[in-house]
Motif scaffolding. Structure first.
Motif, PDB file in Angstrom:
ATOM      1  N   LEU A 348       0.838  -1.198   0.000  1.00 46.18           N
ATOM      2  CA  LEU A 348       0.000   0.000   0.000  1.00 46.18           C
ATOM      3  C   LEU A 348       0.876   1.252   0.000  1.00 46.18           C
ATOM      4  CD1 LEU A 348      -2.683   1.518   0.233  1.00 46.18           C
ATOM      5  CD2 LEU A 348      -2.606   1.133   2.712  1.00 46.18           C
ATOM      6  N   ASP A 349       1.939   1.217   0.782  1.00 46.14           N
ATOM      7  CA  ASP A 349       2.866   2.355   0.818  1.00 46.14           C
ATOM      8  C   ASP A 349       3.500   2.579  -0.552  1.00 46.14           C
ATOM      9  OD1 ASP A 349       4.248   4.373   2.482  1.00 46.14           O
ATOM     10  OD2 ASP A 349       6.038   3.230   1.952  1.00 46.14           O
ATOM     11  N   CYS A 350       3.837   1.487  -1.247  1.00 44.22           N
ATOM     12  CA  CYS A 350       4.423   1.592  -2.591  1.00 44.22           C
ATOM     13  C   CYS A 350       3.424   2.204  -3.573  1.00 44.22           C
ATOM     14  CB  CYS A 350       4.855   0.216  -3.090  1.00 44.22           C
ATOM     15  SG  CYS A 350       6.257  -0.499  -2.201  1.00 44.22           S
ATOM     16  N   VAL A 351       2.158   1.807  -3.454  1.00 40.25           N
ATOM     17  CA  VAL A 351       1.122   2.338  -4.341  1.00 40.25           C
ATOM     18  C   VAL A 351       0.998   3.849  -4.177  1.00 40.25           C
ATOM     19  CG1 VAL A 351      -1.358   2.367  -4.821  1.00 40.25           C
ATOM     20  CG2 VAL A 351      -0.184   0.184  -4.468  1.00 40.25           C
ATOM     21  N   ILE A 352       0.951   4.311  -2.942  1.00 47.60           N
ATOM     22  CA  ILE A 352       0.797   5.749  -2.694  1.00 47.60           C
ATOM     23  C   ILE A 352       2.056   6.508  -3.107  1.00 47.60           C
ATOM     24  CG2 ILE A 352       0.348   7.504  -0.944  1.00 47.60           C
ATOM     25  CD1 ILE A 352      -2.026   5.636  -1.700  1.00 47.60           C
ATOM     26  N   LYS A 353       3.228   5.934  -2.847  1.00 53.43           N
ATOM     27  CA  LYS A 353       4.474   6.582  -3.278  1.00 53.43           C
ATOM     28  C   LYS A 353       4.513   6.749  -4.793  1.00 53.43           C
ATOM     29  CE  LYS A 353       7.878   5.491   0.314  1.00 53.43           C
ATOM     30  NZ  LYS A 353       9.125   4.733   0.610  1.00 53.43           N
ATOM     31  N   GLU A 354       4.125   5.698  -5.513  1.00 50.15           N
ATOM     32  CA  GLU A 354       4.143   5.760  -6.972  1.00 50.15           C
ATOM     33  C   GLU A 354       3.093   6.744  -7.495  1.00 50.15           C
ATOM     34  OE1 GLU A 354       5.239   4.361 -10.994  1.00 50.15           O
ATOM     35  OE2 GLU A 354       6.072   5.182  -9.158  1.00 50.15           O
ATOM     36  N   ALA A 397      14.320  12.435 -13.290  1.00 45.89           N
ATOM     37  CA  ALA A 397      15.259  11.799 -12.350  1.00 45.89           C
ATOM     38  C   ALA A 397      15.837  10.518 -12.954  1.00 45.89           C
ATOM     39  CB  ALA A 397      14.552  11.497 -11.037  1.00 45.89           C
ATOM     40  N   PRO A 398      17.162  10.388 -13.033  1.00 47.40           N
ATOM     41  CA  PRO A 398      17.768   9.190 -13.635  1.00 47.40           C
ATOM     42  C   PRO A 398      17.561   7.916 -12.821  1.00 47.40           C
ATOM     43  CG  PRO A 398      19.447  10.594 -12.632  1.00 47.40           C
ATOM     44  CD  PRO A 398      18.166  11.362 -12.570  1.00 47.40           C
ATOM     45  N   VAL A 399      17.177   8.058 -11.553  1.00 51.48           N
ATOM     46  CA  VAL A 399      17.020   6.861 -10.704  1.00 51.48           C
ATOM     47  C   VAL A 399      15.751   6.098 -11.037  1.00 51.48           C
ATOM     48  CG1 VAL A 399      18.309   7.892  -8.805  1.00 51.48           C
ATOM     49  CG2 VAL A 399      15.826   8.161  -8.870  1.00 51.48           C
ATOM     50  N   PHE A 400      14.790   6.742 -11.704  1.00 46.93           N
ATOM     51  CA  PHE A 400      13.537   6.078 -12.027  1.00 46.93           C
ATOM     52  C   PHE A 400      13.577   5.534 -13.448  1.00 46.93           C
ATOM     53  CE2 PHE A 400      11.935   9.360  -8.920  1.00 46.93           C
ATOM     54  CZ  PHE A 400      11.787   8.461  -7.874  1.00 46.93           C
ATOM     55  N   LYS A 401      13.198   4.269 -13.586  1.00 47.54           N
ATOM     56  CA  LYS A 401      13.156   3.609 -14.883  1.00 47.54           C
ATOM     57  C   LYS A 401      11.728   3.649 -15.428  1.00 47.54           C
ATOM     58  CE  LYS A 401      17.340   2.596 -13.707  1.00 47.54           C
ATOM     59  NZ  LYS A 401      18.434   3.478 -14.167  1.00 47.54           N
ATOM     60  N   ASN A 402      11.613   3.831 -16.745  1.00 48.10           N
ATOM     61  CA  ASN A 402      10.293   3.884 -17.383  1.00 48.10           C
ATOM     62  C   ASN A 402       9.382   4.858 -16.616  1.00 48.10           C
ATOM     63  OD1 ASN A 402      11.010   1.842 -19.297  1.00 48.10           O
ATOM     64  ND2 ASN A 402      10.635   0.300 -17.720  1.00 48.10           N
ATOM     65  N   VAL A 403       9.765   6.117 -16.601  1.00 52.83           N
ATOM     66  CA  VAL A 403       9.130   7.105 -15.724  1.00 52.83           C
ATOM     67  C   VAL A 403       7.647   7.303 -16.008  1.00 52.83           C
ATOM     68  CG1 VAL A 403      11.239   8.368 -15.240  1.00 52.83           C
ATOM     69  CG2 VAL A 403       9.870   8.981 -17.253  1.00 52.83           C
ATOM     70  N   ARG A 410       8.403  -0.353  -8.090  1.00 48.73           N
ATOM     71  CA  ARG A 410       9.691   0.352  -8.151  1.00 48.73           C
ATOM     72  C   ARG A 410      10.134   0.805  -6.756  1.00 48.73           C
ATOM     73  NH1 ARG A 410      10.112   3.760 -12.060  1.00 48.73           N
ATOM     74  NH2 ARG A 410       8.043   3.648 -13.022  1.00 48.73           N
ATOM     75  N   PHE A 411       9.170   0.912  -5.833  1.00 45.32           N
ATOM     76  CA  PHE A 411       9.495   1.305  -4.465  1.00 45.32           C
ATOM     77  C   PHE A 411       9.582   0.101  -3.525  1.00 45.32           C
ATOM     78  CE2 PHE A 411       7.556   5.179  -6.223  1.00 45.32           C
ATOM     79  CZ  PHE A 411       8.533   6.101  -5.910  1.00 45.32           C
ATOM     80  N   GLN A 413      11.029  -3.489  -1.826  1.00 39.68           N
ATOM     81  CA  GLN A 413      12.324  -3.765  -1.191  1.00 39.68           C
ATOM     82  C   GLN A 413      13.360  -4.303  -2.163  1.00 39.68           C
ATOM     83  OE1 GLN A 413      11.363  -6.356   2.094  1.00 39.68           O
ATOM     84  NE2 GLN A 413      10.429  -4.705   3.302  1.00 39.68           N
ATOM     85  N   ASP A 414      12.919  -4.930  -3.261  1.00 36.72           N
ATOM     86  CA  ASP A 414      13.856  -5.500  -4.226  1.00 36.72           C
ATOM     87  C   ASP A 414      14.469  -4.442  -5.140  1.00 36.72           C
ATOM     88  OD1 ASP A 414      13.318  -7.999  -3.210  1.00 36.72           O
ATOM     89  OD2 ASP A 414      11.748  -8.444  -4.686  1.00 36.72           O
ATOM     90  N   ARG A 415      13.779  -3.310  -5.291  1.00 31.76           N
ATOM     91  CA  ARG A 415      14.245  -2.297  -6.245  1.00 31.76           C
ATOM     92  C   ARG A 415      14.584  -0.960  -5.580  1.00 31.76           C
ATOM     93  NH1 ARG A 415       9.643  -2.635 -10.741  1.00 31.76           N
ATOM     94  NH2 ARG A 415      10.699  -0.741 -11.496  1.00 31.76           N
ATOM     95  N   THR A 416      13.709  -0.456  -4.752  1.00 35.12           N
ATOM     96  CA  THR A 416      13.911   0.833  -4.039  1.00 35.12           C
ATOM     97  C   THR A 416      14.600   1.877  -4.929  1.00 35.12           C
ATOM     98  OG1 THR A 416      15.978  -0.013  -3.078  1.00 35.12           O
ATOM     99  CG2 THR A 416      13.970  -0.228  -1.757  1.00 35.12           C
ATOM    100  N   GLU A 417      13.942   2.237  -6.019  1.00 31.54           N
ATOM    101  CA  GLU A 417      14.538   3.180  -6.971  1.00 31.54           C
ATOM    102  C   GLU A 417      14.758   4.569  -6.379  1.00 31.54           C
ATOM    103  OE1 GLU A 417      12.402   3.250 -10.642  1.00 31.54           O
ATOM    104  OE2 GLU A 417      12.729   1.122 -11.055  1.00 31.54           O
ATOM    105  N   ASP A 418      14.093   4.838  -5.262  1.00 26.59           N
ATOM    106  CA  ASP A 418      14.230   6.171  -4.662  1.00 26.59           C
ATOM    107  C   ASP A 418      15.353   6.248  -3.639  1.00 26.59           C
ATOM    108  OD1 ASP A 418      12.841   4.426  -2.979  1.00 26.59           O
ATOM    109  OD2 ASP A 418      11.908   6.073  -1.892  1.00 26.59           O
ATOM    110  N   LYS A 419      16.131   5.192  -3.482  1.00 28.73           N
ATOM    111  CA  LYS A 419      17.140   5.172  -2.414  1.00 28.73           C
ATOM    112  C   LYS A 419      18.343   6.063  -2.708  1.00 28.73           C
ATOM    113  CE  LYS A 419      19.535   1.076  -4.248  1.00 28.73           C
ATOM    114  NZ  LYS A 419      19.945  -0.318  -3.973  1.00 28.73           N
ATOM    115  N   ASP A 420      18.607   6.331  -3.993  1.00 26.99           N
ATOM    116  CA  ASP A 420      19.791   7.108  -4.365  1.00 26.99           C
ATOM    117  C   ASP A 420      19.448   8.588  -4.488  1.00 26.99           C
ATOM    118  OD1 ASP A 420      21.373   4.813  -4.540  1.00 26.99           O
ATOM    119  OD2 ASP A 420      20.690   4.430  -6.584  1.00 26.99           O
TER     120      ASP A 420
END
Length: 506
Positions: A348-354, A397-403, A410-411, A413-420
């Motif tokens: 749910l947190d990933c859905v809202i973040k995206e 932002a270059p950290v996000f793929k297929n923006v 994308r958010f 635990q396996d990817r966490t594209e926002d970590k950088d």
């Protein structure tokens, strides 16, 4: 012969007018070019200042997201323009945005367009700076504490349930954006402020508030029939209604526990030895409604649209809710929702973040330059205004793929594209002026998603989805028509329950 003379005269007039416009525009460009800081050797950002007085305001309104993207492609991530009656430098990119957000009080200072400043009021948190701003944030922060959110949650849930029940009982489709505005306005009035208003009073206040919001970002021209004048009149009407509601609330809450944001605000002011005046209370109340209204309605509409577009996301969300004992037999279990429980729902947190990455409700924030500094090899002159771009920073932002793809994983635990890099993702701004109400906004959106997941079905009532407009907030260009079908049987008496709980708090 006479016709030829008339045509020749008309052509001459048109030519003269064209030359006058050309000369006046060149003088307008030069007028702002000479404002560069002569002590700095760096050049001014590239860009166009548009036409005298109006600048590129109408281009911005009509072109929507294409305005920023087309100029970014032509001029780069830092360019100058003229919007809403003021010269402006628009800024995109994590490093550039970071410098602005972390430069509050020494490089830049918050200053919104004149129309926004005047309509929100001189006592608003938005307009305050320095020590006054720090003090007000300290007072306002209690409104959004964990304890306060825990108090709001049951009432937020019931308001949402009540609204969804009304939507599902409607014989046809509903216009989601319009209804989402009514929902968030009702939440602000009934839950945040604890006002006991009749449905008639609530609907009247809502109509006036809509007129106010429509003109918050307008050309600051105080002329009859101008948007700015309509905004001023709407503000005056709102403040009268809010003063009446505040006085009634103060009379009805003597000696009672503090259970809503306005109660907390009043008490917090007393604790800090600075009891708020009626004018400050009215300004604070108006600002709270404004903060809770447009952006949350925008995000709520985007949420419903994305769940319609991506049924697999909705089903994965339901699986998480069932796995955590929240959803059982198609409905939310009674008493299952608490703030900590909702915070533990990772998908749910990933859905809202995206959702907030791809459909950030507002485009960015305004600052005034206190001293000349450098961005991307350009000088940002003292006295100019800067608009840092949230939405375009997400898009580039270059950290996000297929923006352009809605992908909550994308958010994960396996990817966490926002970590950088924290400034690649900033839906609530950053620095000392990050959005105080962000936890409440996310709690509202998550509760709405949970309640939507508990419904039997909702579907698009038109063949295609409407296009999205980014100005003044993200919203459908046309109506998003959706049919909602019956809620589960144990939710049939929500109206009575809502009235009982809300009545007990006011």
């Amino acid at each position: 012969m006479m016709v030829l003379w008339v045509l020749a005269a008309l052509a001459l007039c048109l030519l003269s007018l064209a030359l006058l416009l050309l000369v006046s525009r060149q003088l307008w460009q030069w007028r702002w070019a000479i404002t560069r800081d002569k002590s700095c050797k760096l050049p001014m950002p590239r860009g166009s200042m548009g036409f005298p007085l109006v600048g590129e305001t109408f281009h911005w309104i009509l072109q929507g997201s294409n305005f920023q993207s087309s100029r970014r492609e032509k001029y780069g991530g830092v360019f100058k323009t003229h919007l809403l009656g003021r010269p402006l430098i628009r800024v995109t990119g994590a490093d550039n945005v970071r410098k602005i957000l972390m430069g509050e009080h020494h490089l830049v200072s918050a200053e919104w367009p004149r129309s926004t400043r005047m309509l929100l009021g001189p006592n608003s948190l938005t307009n305050s700076i320095g020590d006054i701003h720090r003090h007000k944030r300290k007072v306002f922060s209690k409104i959004f504490s964990h304890e306060a959110l825990e108090t709001y949650l049951p009432k937020i849930q019931l308001v949402i349930q009540d609204t969804l029940r009304v939507w599902s009982s409607h014989p046809g489709s509903i216009s989601v954006y319009c209804e989402a505005q009514k929902l968030t306005f009702r939440m602000a009035i009934r839950v945040l402020l604890g006002f006991r208003l009749s449905d008639e009073e609530l609907n009247h206040l809502f109509q006036v508030f809509q007129q106010f919001v429509e003109n918050v970002f307008s050309l600051p021209v105080d002329l009859p029939f101008s948007g700015y004048r309509r905004g001023i009149r709407a503000r005056e009407t709102l403040l009268k209604g809010l003063e009446k509601a505040i006085q009634e609330k103060l009379q009805n809450t003597q000696g009672k526990d503090y259970t809503d944001a306005l109660d907390v605000l009043i008490e917090s002011g007393k604790e800090h030895g600075n009891e708020l005046t009626m004018q400050e209370l009215k300004d604070a109340t108006l600002e709270l409604i404004f903060a809770a209204y447009a952006t949350t309605a925008s995000a709520s509409t985007s949420l419903i649209m994305q769940l319609l577009k991506h049924p697999a996301v909705l089903e994965k969300l339901r699986e998480e809710l069932r796995g955590n004992g929240i959803l059982h037999n198609g409905c939310v279990c009674e008493g299952a929702l608490r703030v900590d429980t909702i915070s533990s729902l990772h998908y749910l947190d990933c859905v809202i973040k995206e959702l907030l990455r791809l459909f950030t409700p507002i485009s960015g924030g305004y600052r005034t330059v206190l001293q000349t500094f450098e961005l991307d090899g350009f000088q940002i002159p003292k006295g100019w205004s800067v608009l840092y771009s949230i939405r375009d920073t997400h898009d580039t932002a270059p950290v996000f793929k297929n923006v352009d793809v809605f992908d909550p994983d994308r958010f994960g635990q396996d990817r966490t594209e926002d970590k950088d890099g924290r400034f690649h993702y900033l839906p609530f701004g950053g620095g000392v002026r990050n959005c105080l109400g962000k936890q409440l906004a996310k709690l509202f959106l998550k509760t709405l998603a949970i309640e939507l997941a508990s419904m039997s079905r909702f579907e698009l009532a038109t063949r295609t989805f409407p296009k999205i407009m980014p100005v003044p907030v993200v919203h459908p260009a046309g109506e998003l028509k959706v049919r909602f079908y019956g809620l589960d049987s144990n939710q049939n008496e929500i109206v009575t329950e809502t009235e009982a709980i809300l009545g007990a708090t006011v």
